[in-house]
Scaffold this motif. Sequence first.
Motif, PDB file in Angstrom:
ATOM      1  N   TYR A   1      -2.343   6.403  -3.193  1.00  0.00           N
ATOM      2  CA  TYR A   1      -1.742   5.295  -3.620  1.00  0.00           C
ATOM      3  C   TYR A   1      -1.005   4.823  -4.394  1.00  0.00           C
ATOM      4  CZ  TYR A   1      -4.457   4.552   1.029  1.00  0.00           C
ATOM      5  OH  TYR A   1      -5.391   4.357   2.250  1.00  0.00           O
ATOM      6  N   TYR A   2      -0.733   5.130  -5.889  1.00  0.00           N
ATOM      7  CA  TYR A   2      -0.145   4.799  -6.789  1.00  0.00           C
ATOM      8  C   TYR A   2       1.245   5.272  -6.724  1.00  0.00           C
ATOM      9  CZ  TYR A   2       1.407   4.363 -11.318  1.00  0.00           C
ATOM     10  OH  TYR A   2       1.670   4.049 -12.651  1.00  0.00           O
ATOM     11  N   ALA A   3       1.337   6.075  -6.683  1.00  0.00           N
ATOM     12  CA  ALA A   3       1.985   7.489  -6.088  1.00  0.00           C
ATOM     13  C   ALA A   3       2.927   6.933  -5.164  1.00  0.00           C
ATOM     14  CB  ALA A   3       2.130   9.138  -5.476  1.00  0.00           C
ATOM     15  N   LEU A   4       2.841   6.562  -3.908  1.00  0.00           N
ATOM     16  CA  LEU A   4       3.192   5.629  -2.470  1.00  0.00           C
ATOM     17  C   LEU A   4       4.011   4.537  -2.433  1.00  0.00           C
ATOM     18  CD1 LEU A   4       1.422   7.996   0.665  1.00  0.00           C
ATOM     19  CD2 LEU A   4       3.441   8.589  -1.011  1.00  0.00           C
ATOM     20  N   LEU A   5       2.639   3.273  -2.976  1.00  0.00           N
ATOM     21  CA  LEU A   5       3.113   2.094  -3.339  1.00  0.00           C
ATOM     22  C   LEU A   5       3.577   1.465  -4.910  1.00  0.00           C
ATOM     23  CD1 LEU A   5      -0.867   0.924  -1.611  1.00  0.00           C
ATOM     24  CD2 LEU A   5       1.762   0.773  -0.678  1.00  0.00           C
ATOM     25  N   VAL A   6       3.068   2.550  -5.757  1.00  0.00           N
ATOM     26  CA  VAL A   6       3.786   1.780  -7.081  1.00  0.00           C
ATOM     27  C   VAL A   6       4.480   2.763  -7.748  1.00  0.00           C
ATOM     28  CG1 VAL A   6       2.755   1.343  -9.288  1.00  0.00           C
ATOM     29  CG2 VAL A   6       1.244   0.606  -7.422  1.00  0.00           C
ATOM     30  N   ARG A   7       4.581   3.570  -7.740  1.00  0.00           N
ATOM     31  CA  ARG A   7       5.313   4.426  -8.753  1.00  0.00           C
ATOM     32  C   ARG A   7       6.847   5.066  -8.159  1.00  0.00           C
ATOM     33  NH1 ARG A   7       8.984   6.891 -10.468  1.00  0.00           N
ATOM     34  NH2 ARG A   7       9.601   8.144 -11.857  1.00  0.00           N
ATOM     35  N   ASN A   8       6.211   4.900  -6.518  1.00  0.00           N
ATOM     36  CA  ASN A   8       7.699   4.771  -5.162  1.00  0.00           C
ATOM     37  C   ASN A   8       7.150   4.107  -4.502  1.00  0.00           C
ATOM     38  OD1 ASN A   8       9.292   7.913  -6.339  1.00  0.00           O
ATOM     39  ND2 ASN A   8       7.530   7.988  -6.957  1.00  0.00           N
ATOM     40  N   ARG A   9       7.743   3.448  -4.203  1.00  0.00           N
ATOM     41  CA  ARG A   9       6.849   2.209  -3.138  1.00  0.00           C
ATOM     42  C   ARG A   9       7.585   2.954  -1.644  1.00  0.00           C
ATOM     43  NH1 ARG A   9       5.063  -3.847  -3.083  1.00  0.00           N
ATOM     44  NH2 ARG A   9       5.335  -4.016  -1.430  1.00  0.00           N
ATOM     45  N   VAL A  10       6.911   3.498  -0.747  1.00  0.00           N
ATOM     46  CA  VAL A  10       7.655   4.609  -0.006  1.00  0.00           C
ATOM     47  C   VAL A  10       7.545   3.731   1.754  1.00  0.00           C
ATOM     48  CG1 VAL A  10       7.495   6.655   1.662  1.00  0.00           C
ATOM     49  CG2 VAL A  10       7.209   6.974  -0.568  1.00  0.00           C
ATOM     50  N   SER A  11       8.919   3.133   1.075  1.00  0.00           N
ATOM     51  CA  SER A  11       8.255   2.366   2.798  1.00  0.00           C
ATOM     52  C   SER A  11       7.885   2.551   4.368  1.00  0.00           C
ATOM     53  CB  SER A  11      10.218   1.462   3.246  1.00  0.00           C
ATOM     54  OG  SER A  11      10.839   3.042   3.605  1.00  0.00           O
ATOM     55  N   TYR A  12       8.141   3.520   4.672  1.00  0.00           N
ATOM     56  CA  TYR A  12       7.110   4.491   5.396  1.00  0.00           C
ATOM     57  C   TYR A  12       5.738   3.565   5.189  1.00  0.00           C
ATOM     58  CZ  TYR A  12       4.828   7.386   9.410  1.00  0.00           C
ATOM     59  OH  TYR A  12       4.115   7.718  10.193  1.00  0.00           O
ATOM     60  N   PHE A  13       5.515   4.120   4.347  1.00  0.00           N
ATOM     61  CA  PHE A  13       3.667   4.435   4.218  1.00  0.00           C
ATOM     62  C   PHE A  13       3.618   2.716   3.953  1.00  0.00           C
ATOM     63  CE2 PHE A  13       0.084   4.164   1.319  1.00  0.00           C
ATOM     64  CZ  PHE A  13      -0.494   5.102   1.953  1.00  0.00           C
ATOM     65  N   ALA A  14       4.429   2.223   3.146  1.00  0.00           N
ATOM     66  CA  ALA A  14       3.883   0.451   3.079  1.00  0.00           C
ATOM     67  C   ALA A  14       3.649   0.043   4.572  1.00  0.00           C
ATOM     68  CB  ALA A  14       4.711   0.006   2.204  1.00  0.00           C
ATOM     69  N   SER A  15       4.615   0.368   5.177  1.00  0.00           N
ATOM     70  CA  SER A  15       4.437   0.131   6.223  1.00  0.00           C
ATOM     71  C   SER A  15       3.869  -0.462   7.834  1.00  0.00           C
ATOM     72  CB  SER A  15       6.157  -0.318   7.789  1.00  0.00           C
ATOM     73  OG  SER A  15       7.361  -0.828   6.492  1.00  0.00           O
ATOM     74  N   ALA A  16       3.186   1.503   7.088  1.00  0.00           N
ATOM     75  CA  ALA A  16       2.648   2.016   8.420  1.00  0.00           C
ATOM     76  C   ALA A  16       1.468   1.687   7.516  1.00  0.00           C
ATOM     77  CB  ALA A  16       2.435   3.494   8.007  1.00  0.00           C
ATOM     78  N   LEU A  17       1.037   1.220   6.422  1.00  0.00           N
ATOM     79  CA  LEU A  17      -0.565   0.744   6.338  1.00  0.00           C
ATOM     80  C   LEU A  17      -0.875  -0.842   6.325  1.00  0.00           C
ATOM     81  CD1 LEU A  17      -2.457   0.723   4.100  1.00  0.00           C
ATOM     82  CD2 LEU A  17      -1.380   0.013   2.368  1.00  0.00           C
ATOM     83  N   LEU A  18       0.904  -1.090   6.135  1.00  0.00           N
ATOM     84  CA  LEU A  18       0.314  -2.897   6.765  1.00  0.00           C
ATOM     85  C   LEU A  18      -0.019  -2.995   8.251  1.00  0.00           C
ATOM     86  CD1 LEU A  18       1.145  -5.842   5.974  1.00  0.00           C
ATOM     87  CD2 LEU A  18       3.272  -5.221   6.819  1.00  0.00           C
ATOM     88  N   GLU A  19       0.187  -1.745   9.390  1.00  0.00           N
ATOM     89  CA  GLU A  19      -0.544  -2.057  10.020  1.00  0.00           C
ATOM     90  C   GLU A  19      -1.487  -1.986  10.416  1.00  0.00           C
ATOM     91  OE1 GLU A  19       1.582   1.012  12.704  1.00  0.00           O
ATOM     92  OE2 GLU A  19       3.451   0.547  12.296  1.00  0.00           O
ATOM     93  N   VAL A  20      -2.241  -0.695  10.122  1.00  0.00           N
ATOM     94  CA  VAL A  20      -3.192  -0.512   9.664  1.00  0.00           C
ATOM     95  C   VAL A  20      -3.807  -2.157   9.276  1.00  0.00           C
ATOM     96  CG1 VAL A  20      -5.357   1.144   8.617  1.00  0.00           C
ATOM     97  CG2 VAL A  20      -3.338   1.549   9.218  1.00  0.00           C
ATOM     98  N   ILE A  21      -3.897  -2.500   8.186  1.00  0.00           N
ATOM     99  CA  ILE A  21      -4.534  -3.578   8.108  1.00  0.00           C
ATOM    100  C   ILE A  21      -4.220  -4.464   9.026  1.00  0.00           C
ATOM    101  CG2 ILE A  21      -3.949  -6.207   5.813  1.00  0.00           C
ATOM    102  CD1 ILE A  21      -2.697  -3.622   4.089  1.00  0.00           C
ATOM    103  N   HIS A  22      -2.517  -4.882   9.284  1.00  0.00           N
ATOM    104  CA  HIS A  22      -2.634  -5.699  10.244  1.00  0.00           C
ATOM    105  C   HIS A  22      -3.567  -5.709  12.157  1.00  0.00           C
ATOM    106  CE1 HIS A  22      -0.828  -7.797  14.159  1.00  0.00           C
ATOM    107  NE2 HIS A  22      -0.931  -7.097  14.941  1.00  0.00           N
ATOM    108  N   GLU A  23      -4.167  -4.632  11.661  1.00  0.00           N
ATOM    109  CA  GLU A  23      -5.046  -4.461  13.818  1.00  0.00           C
ATOM    110  C   GLU A  23      -6.271  -4.854  12.696  1.00  0.00           C
ATOM    111  OE1 GLU A  23      -7.061  -1.191  16.032  1.00  0.00           O
ATOM    112  OE2 GLU A  23      -5.753  -0.415  14.170  1.00  0.00           O
ATOM    113  N   PHE A  24      -6.608  -4.138  11.504  1.00  0.00           N
ATOM    114  CA  PHE A  24      -8.212  -4.876  10.773  1.00  0.00           C
ATOM    115  C   PHE A  24      -8.132  -6.767  10.479  1.00  0.00           C
ATOM    116  CE2 PHE A  24      -9.959  -5.486   6.119  1.00  0.00           C
ATOM    117  CZ  PHE A  24     -11.953  -4.909   6.462  1.00  0.00           C
ATOM    118  N   ILE A  25      -7.549  -7.292  10.087  1.00  0.00           N
ATOM    119  CA  ILE A  25      -7.180  -8.793  10.208  1.00  0.00           C
ATOM    120  C   ILE A  25      -7.416  -9.275  11.914  1.00  0.00           C
ATOM    121  CG2 ILE A  25      -5.859 -10.056   9.315  1.00  0.00           C
ATOM    122  CD1 ILE A  25      -6.854  -8.713   7.001  1.00  0.00           C
TER     123      ILE A  25
END
Length: 206
Positions: free
Chosen positions: A111-135
């Motif tokens: 998560y550090y590598a994909l969201l902080v050191r490199n904010r990979v847009s695909y991963f951030a967007s896909a993670l947001l989809e999971v959070i959306h369903e959760f919320i």
Amino acid sequence: MKVKKMDPRVVRTHQLLRRALIELMEERDFEQITVQDISERATVKRATFYLHFDDKQAFVQQYMNEILEDLREHLFVSEASDPEEFDMLSGKAHPSFVRLFHQIAENFNLYYALLVRNRVSYFASALLEVIHEFISKGVDFTEPDDRNLTATREIVVKYVESAFLEVIIWWVANNMPYSEEEIAAHLMNLSIRGPYKHIPERKSRI
């Protein structure tokens, strides 16, 4: 239907490649990393890499999808073990909220590598989809009546999910300064109560 077991040698190769990718992403920008870099760091021949993946993008996307699917399973499949009744105003975090942060902590380097050191847009967007369903599920469970929400349901969900993603990124970027239970409780309380214990009164000027 029987699930075909993956060859242990293939499993080990994938593990080596993934570990190498995360190490490299902690050192440099994602765009600068090549298949050759990943292969060398993993002590795997470049030809072996191409036996398993078409290119770097295919490899990274499969890895991210598997991590997010693992997160989904822990959030939604494990909910059968959650208590049927839970006091959302108790100040304590619901088990599902704790599971969210536990899974992120378990895969902290990723998560550090994909969201902080490199904010990979695909991963951030896909993670947001999971959070959306959760919320969405959480809001539906907590308050099924739209008349008791302070905004339309879709705006409430969008507001909360966006806050969740940014707090997760902040939590990871700052090396998890709060425990999984503490950050989960903070976010759950913010989602339900908002930032104030009492609505502040605006004092008029004399």
